[in-house]
Write a protein that holds these residues in place. Sequence first.
Motif, PDB file in Angstrom:
ATOM      1  N   VAL A 118       0.842  -1.194   0.000  1.00 22.19           N
ATOM      2  CA  VAL A 118       0.000   0.000   0.000  1.00 22.19           C
ATOM      3  C   VAL A 118       0.879   1.247   0.000  1.00 22.19           C
ATOM      4  O   VAL A 118       1.858   1.334   0.747  1.00 22.19           O
ATOM      5  CB  VAL A 118      -0.916   0.004   1.244  1.00 22.19           C
ATOM      6  N   LYS A 119       0.537   2.207  -0.839  1.00 15.10           N
ATOM      7  CA  LYS A 119       1.234   3.495  -0.835  1.00 15.10           C
ATOM      8  C   LYS A 119       0.519   4.399   0.167  1.00 15.10           C
ATOM      9  O   LYS A 119      -0.626   4.794  -0.036  1.00 15.10           O
ATOM     10  CB  LYS A 119       1.223   4.129  -2.216  1.00 15.10           C
ATOM     11  N   ALA A 120       1.189   4.708   1.257  1.00 21.64           N
ATOM     12  CA  ALA A 120       0.547   5.440   2.348  1.00 21.64           C
ATOM     13  C   ALA A 120       0.637   6.949   2.188  1.00 21.64           C
ATOM     14  O   ALA A 120      -0.176   7.679   2.759  1.00 21.64           O
ATOM     15  CB  ALA A 120       1.174   5.023   3.684  1.00 21.64           C
ATOM     16  N   PHE A 121       1.629   7.435   1.457  1.00 20.03           N
ATOM     17  CA  PHE A 121       1.844   8.877   1.314  1.00 20.03           C
ATOM     18  C   PHE A 121       2.001   9.232  -0.160  1.00 20.03           C
ATOM     19  O   PHE A 121       2.655   8.522  -0.920  1.00 20.03           O
ATOM     20  CB  PHE A 121       3.109   9.317   2.064  1.00 20.03           C
ATOM     21  N   ASN A 122       1.415  10.362  -0.545  1.00 11.99           N
ATOM     22  CA  ASN A 122       1.568  10.875  -1.908  1.00 11.99           C
ATOM     23  C   ASN A 122       2.650  11.934  -2.016  1.00 11.99           C
ATOM     24  O   ASN A 122       3.146  12.201  -3.115  1.00 11.99           O
ATOM     25  CB  ASN A 122       0.236  11.449  -2.401  1.00 11.99           C
ATOM     26  N   THR A 123       3.009  12.542  -0.890  1.00 12.49           N
ATOM     27  CA  THR A 123       4.031  13.579  -0.879  1.00 12.49           C
ATOM     28  C   THR A 123       4.961  13.358   0.311  1.00 12.49           C
ATOM     29  O   THR A 123       4.574  12.712   1.305  1.00 12.49           O
ATOM     30  CB  THR A 123       3.405  14.981  -0.765  1.00 12.49           C
ATOM     31  N   PRO A 124       6.192  13.892   0.255  1.00 13.24           N
ATOM     32  CA  PRO A 124       7.099  13.763   1.402  1.00 13.24           C
ATOM     33  C   PRO A 124       6.541  14.494   2.621  1.00 13.24           C
ATOM     34  O   PRO A 124       5.802  15.487   2.481  1.00 13.24           O
ATOM     35  CB  PRO A 124       8.393  14.422   0.897  1.00 13.24           C
ATOM     36  N   PRO A 125       6.875  14.033   3.807  1.00 13.53           N
ATOM     37  CA  PRO A 125       6.357  14.679   5.015  1.00 13.53           C
ATOM     38  C   PRO A 125       6.988  16.039   5.306  1.00 13.53           C
ATOM     39  O   PRO A 125       6.424  16.832   6.056  1.00 13.53           O
ATOM     40  CB  PRO A 125       6.690  13.673   6.117  1.00 13.53           C
TER      41      PRO A 125
END
Length: 534
Positions: free
Chosen positions: A69-76
């Motif tokens: 699963v891809k949990a993030f679309n952008t860096p934090p």
Amino acid sequence: MSVNRRLFLTGAVATAVAGCSSGSNGNPEQTVTGIKLPTYTPYPGIQPDLKGNEQGLLDAFLKYPEPPVKAFNTPPMNGGSVSAFVLTGSPVPPAVDQNPYWQELNRRIGADLRLTIVPNADMATKFATLVAGDDLPDLIVPALYTPNGLPAGVANLPAWMASKCQDLTPYLAGDAAKEYPFLANLPTAAWKDCRYNGGIYGLPVSRGVGGSLMFRRDDLLASFGVNPNPGSFAEFRDLCKQVSGPNRWALAQAPTDYVSQMLDLPWRWRDEGGKLKSRYEYEEFKQALADCAQLVASGTVHPDSFTNNAPVKKWFNAGIALLIFDRYTAWPQFYAENIAGPSFAISGMRPPKYNGGGWAATWQAQATNNFTVMKKTDEGRARQLLQLCNWLAAPFGTQEYLFRKYGIAGTHYAMKDGGPQQTQAGVTQTALGVRYIVDSPDVIFVPGNPDATRKSYEYQASIIPTAVADPTVSLFSDAWSRKQGQLGTIINDGQNDILSGRKPVSAWDDVVRNWRSTGGDQVRKEFEEAMRSQ
């Protein structure tokens, strides 16, 4: 692994903790009651193959989810740098300019991660230097519990936290934690060890309560025709004698904790109507010492196990020792490092009641391996750092977890039989210690070996319903924070003298008197007061 915390929590002989997992546990307690911990919000995006439960049984996965699963679309983060003081139980990895994994990590988090990576053996000294210099990094994996108690420069632990560290309560208490969903996904029990001064002052690295167990080499025990599940101490002793021989020992270390469980002794303390009694004060503990000393004398315990940093895990993997007492987290490590090939097989040996008649209860472990504090900062910076930590806590089954733990596919690992198998580059480059800043909830997973995963799950399922919790877990004692190293040395030296045959079991009474007068009674008093104030 870190000897510091568990060595002096349990008072176990040094060789008995040589296989403990990394990290030094915190053991704080709120100074004001009624702290609202983060609202536990389980992440629904990934379902395990074998489900855990609220008693503490961990979820288990027979293979890594595909696709992850891809949990993030952008860096934090949005640029800048983040400094962190972290520990490692592995060799220090190459610096960032020579480390492709570290460079890719910086790209994925959107910031320049500046790590001070400290080996476990140097943690106490380095942390004391850090505190004395008063130039703290953004994130600190604290070595607050060291062989000599509190580090130099920390005269009072709660006061130091209040003075130098960020109170995270406004951002994480109750439903506020939902802004950071993977921090809210951490179990409530882990957050209890992050309470100081009436607030939340840390981010936990959570672990399961399954604790430590007696691992056995099933592949080798089968060749001896012995019962791998002895029904009493006498049967266990006979098994140890039967499998020992020239250049082979049943036990990698004296099994004091294992025999203590057979005798229904507590891990550290037992609550007897509001009064605490230490394991070391029971007559039954002298029986455990006597039995283990006889096992040593009979040649069933590796003779070099009393040396510092004895390579007990290597003995177990090589088949030189067939039994080893270690934390449940060692299960995948043993398979990763085994040298026996496909025939290698291990499982857990439940402790029988001393005189037979069923299984003895095991001990619940602390739910927190360690915790991380944030230096005091403004609200905007605090929220930025919490977003980073939320990324670092992405759970098993996500792309972020897979990268964080194993690196880049094809460079640092390759998928085999549903599990990531690290290359040498993966082993050396990924050991940055970021997993000790914060981590996702632990799971049971032996990469590429679903049968071993199932065995680990089934063992935990068998012991957790009856496992006994220590009444002082998540309580704070100032005397313990200061004197645990000194008290641990008294216990460890006394045990070693008896186990190695240098002194008789009767000498234990003097050891306990010394332990009590040196600080054990004061620790007891403070823990009892903390129990009453809950």
